[in-house]
Design a protein around this motif. Structure first.
Motif, PDB file in Angstrom:
ATOM      1  N   TYR A 119       7.246  10.189  17.081  1.00  0.00           N
ATOM      2  CA  TYR A 119       6.289   9.510  16.208  1.00  0.00           C
ATOM      3  C   TYR A 119       6.860   9.443  14.795  1.00  0.00           C
ATOM      4  O   TYR A 119       7.490  10.400  14.331  1.00  0.00           O
ATOM      5  N   TYR A 120       6.621   8.302  14.140  1.00  0.00           N
ATOM      6  CA  TYR A 120       7.116   8.044  12.778  1.00  0.00           C
ATOM      7  C   TYR A 120       5.908   7.874  11.857  1.00  0.00           C
ATOM      8  O   TYR A 120       5.343   6.776  11.748  1.00  0.00           O
ATOM      9  N   PRO A 121       5.467   8.952  11.206  1.00  0.00           N
ATOM     10  CA  PRO A 121       4.232   8.890  10.420  1.00  0.00           C
ATOM     11  C   PRO A 121       4.247   7.850   9.304  1.00  0.00           C
ATOM     12  O   PRO A 121       3.224   7.204   9.047  1.00  0.00           O
ATOM     13  N   ALA A 122       5.381   7.677   8.626  1.00  0.00           N
ATOM     14  CA  ALA A 122       5.436   6.767   7.482  1.00  0.00           C
ATOM     15  C   ALA A 122       5.138   5.325   7.869  1.00  0.00           C
ATOM     16  O   ALA A 122       4.633   4.541   7.052  1.00  0.00           O
ATOM     17  N   GLY A 123       5.436   4.954   9.097  1.00  0.00           N
ATOM     18  CA  GLY A 123       5.181   3.596   9.550  1.00  0.00           C
ATOM     19  C   GLY A 123       4.190   3.507  10.683  1.00  0.00           C
ATOM     20  O   GLY A 123       3.913   2.420  11.190  1.00  0.00           O
ATOM     21  N   ASP A 124       3.653   4.672  11.104  1.00  0.00           N
ATOM     22  CA  ASP A 124       2.697   4.746  12.209  1.00  0.00           C
ATOM     23  C   ASP A 124       3.257   4.055  13.458  1.00  0.00           C
ATOM     24  O   ASP A 124       2.625   3.187  14.058  1.00  0.00           O
ATOM     25  N   MET A 128      13.175  -0.813  15.201  1.00  0.00           N
ATOM     26  CA  MET A 128      11.873  -0.653  14.547  1.00  0.00           C
ATOM     27  C   MET A 128      11.971  -0.094  13.130  1.00  0.00           C
ATOM     28  O   MET A 128      11.166  -0.453  12.267  1.00  0.00           O
ATOM     29  N   THR A 129      12.917   0.795  12.894  1.00  0.00           N
ATOM     30  CA  THR A 129      13.069   1.411  11.562  1.00  0.00           C
ATOM     31  C   THR A 129      14.559   1.428  11.192  1.00  0.00           C
ATOM     32  O   THR A 129      15.187   2.485  11.130  1.00  0.00           O
ATOM     33  N   ARG A 170       0.811  -1.212   0.000  1.00  0.00           N
ATOM     34  CA  ARG A 170       0.000   0.000   0.000  1.00  0.00           C
ATOM     35  C   ARG A 170       0.854   1.276   0.000  1.00  0.00           C
ATOM     36  O   ARG A 170       0.332   2.376   0.076  1.00  0.00           O
ATOM     37  N   GLY A 171       2.155   1.117  -0.062  1.00  0.00           N
ATOM     38  CA  GLY A 171       3.026   2.278  -0.119  1.00  0.00           C
ATOM     39  C   GLY A 171       3.498   2.787   1.224  1.00  0.00           C
ATOM     40  O   GLY A 171       4.308   3.698   1.293  1.00  0.00           O
ATOM     41  N   ALA A 172       3.007   2.215   2.325  1.00  0.00           N
ATOM     42  CA  ALA A 172       3.444   2.630   3.653  1.00  0.00           C
ATOM     43  C   ALA A 172       4.777   1.963   3.996  1.00  0.00           C
ATOM     44  O   ALA A 172       5.111   0.907   3.454  1.00  0.00           O
ATOM     45  N   ILE A 173       5.536   2.581   4.863  1.00  0.00           N
ATOM     46  CA  ILE A 173       6.817   2.007   5.278  1.00  0.00           C
ATOM     47  C   ILE A 173       6.577   0.740   6.084  1.00  0.00           C
ATOM     48  O   ILE A 173       5.817   0.739   7.052  1.00  0.00           O
ATOM     49  N   ALA A 174       7.221  -0.344   5.702  1.00  0.00           N
ATOM     50  CA  ALA A 174       7.083  -1.609   6.424  1.00  0.00           C
ATOM     51  C   ALA A 174       7.928  -1.576   7.685  1.00  0.00           C
ATOM     52  O   ALA A 174       9.117  -1.272   7.636  1.00  0.00           O
ATOM     53  N   THR A 175       7.315  -1.854   8.821  1.00  0.00           N
ATOM     54  CA  THR A 175       8.030  -1.894  10.098  1.00  0.00           C
ATOM     55  C   THR A 175       7.670  -3.190  10.816  1.00  0.00           C
ATOM     56  O   THR A 175       6.586  -3.737  10.610  1.00  0.00           O
TER      57      THR A 175
END
Length: 381
Positions: free
Chosen positions: A327-332, A362-363, A12-17
């Motif tokens: 907070y990391y918006p790209a991976g929520d 996590m990232t 879906r284009g979101a960063i995978a975490t």
């Protein structure tokens, strides 16, 4: 210059975490925290560290390491209240942004525009934005010899203007907007600006505009040192590197708009996500990125927010307490790391180091606060 890293994305284009429900991820987080407790402790590890990690799937991993009270051997828990120090600045800026949206001031207003009860040299050339961004060049109020002589005793006639007068009597670090230098004087002034514009105390404005509307029941802008139960005691190292209780050694009157507030992990977890997403009220079109400017390595600084490797948040530190909330918006993903100790080393603070080490788990393609020691020294972090 750091190379740009493009992290992996999901369908879906979101960063995978990774998921914090994974026991191997939990083990890696625990190992990192325990290592930092030993590295930055004294004869024994840091008395208390509280961490919370929340992923996009709604899973969470919270854990207290050590004690909220060494003498009583009471374990540290997520319910414990902490002094959040400079995280107070995120609330101050949120009030300012609401006032800007109400057209009661602008970021480009000069300090001289306001009736503050204290004269600021060159105030006609220092803007609200430069105060928020730590680019005013104003000397640090807590580094003045007059403040040192108080020995943490509040004089009978004290108000924040006293600290500001002492600070502005010193030569500025640089001309307005001539660089970046962290100075609490900026936020003591911003508190006075809020009070001038609203004809109300900054504490009341924070309560009415932010704490009550957002349901932050465990967050306060207190008028005295007493902490709400349960609370974590703060510690420092003595000459033999043993732990001593330094709780409530800084009067709240001295902290003011620069760092007076108290909260717990559940409230700050909600708050920092809202703040990072610019959902605490403010003018249309404002985002943290719109104001963040380069400071050191991959760290940028904006209106009371650190922007680094896709992470957004802030830290706080005062004797006995050090907090980091991001907070990391790209991976929520949200990470909160709180420590019952403010160390002189490392310069960025132990809570920030712990946050960074958890973020490595996590990232791993987006590691925050990456810089050399020489860069760190030159940036006066």
């Amino acid at each position: 210059m750091l190379a740009s890293i493009v992290p992996a994305t999901n369908a879906r284009g979101a960063i995978a975490t990774p998921s914090v429900s994974d026991t191997s991820i939990q083990s890696a987080i625990v190992a990192a925290v325990e290592k930092d407790r030993r590295t930055y402790g004294g004869v024994t590890p840091i008395p208390g560290v509280l961490i919370g990690v929340w992923d996009r799937s709604g899973h969470s991993f919270t854990r207290g390491f050590g004690y909220a009270d060494l003498a009583g051997k009471r374990p540290l828990t997520a319910a414990d209240h902490f002094r959040i120090g400079s995280n107070t600045k995120t609330f101050v800026v949120s009030v300012l942004l609401q006032l800007i949206a109400e057209k009661k001031l602008t970021l480009d207003d000069p300090v001289s525009h306001f009736s503050l009860g204290v004269r600021i040299p060159n105030g006609e050339n220092i803007t609200v934005r430069e105060l928020c961004n730590m680019r005013s060049g104003l000397f640090e109020a807590y580094d003045t010899p007059q403040f040192d002589r108080l020995q943490m005793k509040v004089p009978a006639n004290f108000d924040p203007r006293m600290l500001i007068r002492w600070a502005v009597a010193h030569k500025p670090y640089f001309p307005a907007n001539g660089g970046y230098r962290y100075s609490n004087t900026n936020y003591l002034l911003l508190g006075l600006i809020i009070e001038d514009v609203t004809k109300d105390s900054v504490g009341n404005q924070i309560r009415k505009r932010l704490i009550a509307p957002f349901g932050l029941a465990n967050t306060s802008y207190p008028s005295r040192e007493t902490m709400p139960d349960p609370w974590a005691r703060g510690y420092g190292l003595d000459a033999k590197r043993n732990w001593e209780d330094v709780s409530n050694t800084v009067p709240v009157q001295f902290m003011g708009a620069a760092g007076e507030m108290v909260s717990n992990m559940a409230d700050v977890k909600k708050w920092i996500k809202r703040y990072a997403l610019a959902k605490t009220g403010g003018p249309s079109g404002y985002t943290p990125d719109s104001e963040c400017k380069q400071v050191v390595g991959n760290k940028k600084f904006g209106l009371a927010i650190n922007c680094t490797a896709g992470w957004y948040g802030y830290t706080g530190g005062l004797p006995g307490y050090n907090t980091a909330d991001y907070y990391y918006p790209a991976g929520d993903v949200t990470i909160v790391a709180w420590v019952t100790y403010q160390a002189l080393q490392p310069p960025e603070g132990v809570a920030t180091v712990i946050f960074r080490d958890i973020a490595r788990v996590m990232t791993p393609s987006n590691v925050p606060f990456v810089y050399t020691q020489e860069e760190l020294k030159q940036a006066h972090i």
